[in-house]
Motif scaffolding. Structure first.
Motif, short mmCIF file in Angstrom:
data_model
loop_
_atom_site.label_atom_id
_atom_site.label_comp_id
_atom_site.label_asym_id
_atom_site.label_seq_id
_atom_site.Cartn_x
_atom_site.Cartn_y
_atom_site.Cartn_z
N ILE A 3 5.80 37.96 -74.75
CA ILE A 3 4.49 38.14 -74.11
C ILE A 3 3.86 39.44 -74.62
N THR A 10 -5.83 43.52 -68.79
CA THR A 10 -4.84 42.54 -68.37
C THR A 10 -3.61 43.23 -67.80
N TRP A 12 0.71 42.16 -66.33
CA TRP A 12 1.75 41.15 -66.23
C TRP A 12 1.87 40.67 -64.78
N THR A 15 5.36 34.58 -62.52
CA THR A 15 4.84 33.31 -62.01
C THR A 15 5.68 32.78 -60.86
N SER A 57 11.52 41.18 -74.93
CA SER A 57 11.57 40.32 -73.75
C SER A 57 11.09 41.10 -72.53
N SER A 68 9.07 33.28 -65.11
CA SER A 68 8.47 33.62 -66.39
C SER A 68 7.29 34.55 -66.13
N GLU A 70 3.56 36.04 -67.01
CA GLU A 70 2.29 35.66 -67.61
C GLU A 70 1.37 36.87 -67.66
N LEU A 71 0.42 36.80 -68.54
CA LEU A 71 -0.58 37.85 -68.68
C LEU A 71 -1.81 37.41 -67.90
#
Ligand SMILES: [Zn+2]
Length: 84
Positions: A3, A10, A12, A15, A57, A68, A70-71
């Motif tokens: 990512i 933005t 992190w 999710t 990672s 996981s 996401e941005l």
């Protein structure tokens, strides 16, 4: 594909548990460091500058990497309270 790092717009987000602030990041960095070495020979790194780096990672700190990452877009408007 790892990512991308957060930018000015933005951030992190996990999710799975919606964590926005705590992540375990593995990255490779190329750095320039100022080593202050005592006369005995023991070095202390007093300053470090990251020349470039690659994130390998990102894992959520709270759900042990089960989710996981996401941005997502940062909230608009003035900066919120300082990160805790
Ligand atoms: Zn999580």
């Amino acid at each position: 594909m790892p990512i991308p790092a957060p930018t000015a717009d933005t951030r992190w987000r996990c999710t799975q548990c919606a964590n926005l602030t705590r992540f375990d990041v593995v990255r490779v960095s190329r750095t320039r460091e100022f080593w202050h070495q005592e006369l005995s020979g023991s070095p202390v790194v007093e300053d470090a500058q990251v020349l470039d780096g690659q994130i390998e990672s990102v894992a959520c700190r709270w759900c042990a990497g089960g989710g996981s990452i996401e941005l997502v877009t940062r909230p608009a408007g003035p900066a919120g309270p300082a990160e805790e």
